[in-house]
Design a protein around this motif. Structure first.
Motif: not given
Length: 380
Positions: A205-216, A219-223, A243-244
């Motif tokens: 399970x992956x989680x992110x911070x707020x809305x714009x964190x979906x961009x990094x 990209x991490x998923x694509x990598x 990005x990181x």
């Protein structure tokens, strides 16, 4: 985040006894720091944890028809479709249009029932945006089913609350949008919050911070799926040099300027604007979401799409978007643009600058705080 939450908050605070004392008790500014670099071993472990189970993965982005956060839903779709390293499907819980908030309406590509009928083995990844409710029975059951079949669940922003309600974050490390952190930890005390990370991955399970964190995060998923070179190519197209997972969590908190802006803009009801963006074929999903989302969070304005006829228009990657208004004209002084000549990340920067120019800088900062967007230092 839901615009109604902020509006109700502003009015509630103003009406509260001792509101002035409460405002004075808030910090005048966030205790921002420079985030420490992410260790190479941590990044490598994150990439390894996201590796797919097949060469060309299947990715499902799911939301509820009644209300799903616009950028949380459209940004992953647009970025992953740009990359063309997976089969990406935009899903809803039931047939019919999906209302996105705080703006836009789309026609999802399939329902979760359709998906299950076509893909009995499940998805490789399921993207979970913020939704108007955290406990939709259909969503919770479907997420559990997908996890049981081996899907990696990726929540964006307050989508963590949906994933947690399904029981998939019990005993795991996680993060979420700064505003919902206290609620998430209160309802799910077994979750271990990880500060200063825009994304956290723990046991499928992956989680992110707020809305714009979906961009990094995307990209991490694509990598993880296609390698660093592919991710760098997509990032360049988005307008990101790098990005990181690093994040300054202390920079995003409830401050006195944030509260005052929410209150003053909410109460300035005579100064509301309806801003129009002409909906045309081939619009970039990422830019469209970021621009309309940002302008619909000012509390001075609401963004609407318009077109000459009610038919849906296909976006750059084939998602069908429905116009909010049927008209051929919109006042020139209230027209929006998606800045088609610049990458999406720069389009957001330009629109935040436009918000500061049209209204004021506190309003632009208010929007950026809702988006949990680390603004370029040159504009601060």
């Amino acid at each position: 985040m839901n615009k109604v939450v902020w509006g109700a908050l502003g009015l509630g605070v103003l009406a509260a006894l001792g509101g002035g004392a409460w405002l004075l008790s808030l910090p005048p500014a966030p205790a921002a720091t420079v985030p420490a670099p992410i260790a190479q071993a941590e990044t490598a472990a994150m990439i390894a944890a996201l590796k797919p189970k097949r060469p060309r993965p299947l990715i499902a982005i799911v939301g509820v028809n009644e209300g799903t956060e616009v950028t949380d839903y459209l940004m992953p779709y647009g970025i992953l479709k740009r990359a063309d390293i997976a089969d990406v499907v935009a899903l809803a819980t039931k047939p019919g249009p999906m209302t996105l908030y705080p703006t836009l309406k789309i026609e999802p590509e399939a329902t979760i029932a359709d998906f299950d009928a076509r893909h009995s083995g499940g998805a490789d990844y399921v993207i979970v945006p913020a939704m108007v409710r955290d406990d939709d029975p259909g969503i919770m059951a479907w997420l559990k089913s997908q996890a049981d079949k081996g899907a990696i669940i990726v929540s964006v922003c307050a989508g963590a609350k949906v994933v947690a309600s399904a029981g998939l974050l019990d005993g795991k490390r996680a993060t979420t949008h700064w505003y919902y952190l206290k609620e998430l930890r209160g309802k799910h005390p077994s979750i271990t919050y990880v500060a200063n990370r825009r994304m956290v991955i723990d046991n499928g399970v992956a989680t992110t911070t707020g809305i714009t964190a979906s961009m990094p995060m995307m990209l991490t998923l694509i990598e993880a799926i296609a390698g660093r070179a592919k991710a760098e190519s997509v990032a360049q197209g988005l307008g990101l040099a790098d990005w990181d997972a690093r994040h300054d969590s202390a920079a995003f908190t409830f401050t006195r300027p944030f509260a005052l802006t929410a209150i003053s803009n909410t109460l300035a009801f005579w100064n509301r604007e309806e801003l129009g963006l002409e909906l045309t074929e081939g619009m970039d999903e990422v830019s469209l979401a970021l621009v309309t989302d940002a302008w619909s969070r000012t509390y001075h304005s609401q963004a609407y799409t318009y077109a000459a006829s009610p038919e849906a228009r296909e976006s750059r990657n084939g998602l069908r978007i429905l116009p909010d208004r049927i008209t051929t004209r919109w006042p020139a002084e209230r027209q929006l643009t998606t800045f088609t000549d610049v990458p999406p990340a720069l389009a957001l920067d330009q629109n935040l600058a436009g918000i500061a120019s049209r209204y004021d800088k506190p309003t632009a900062d208010f929007v950026a705080m809702q988006l949990e967007y680390p603004q370029p230092k040159s504009r601060n």
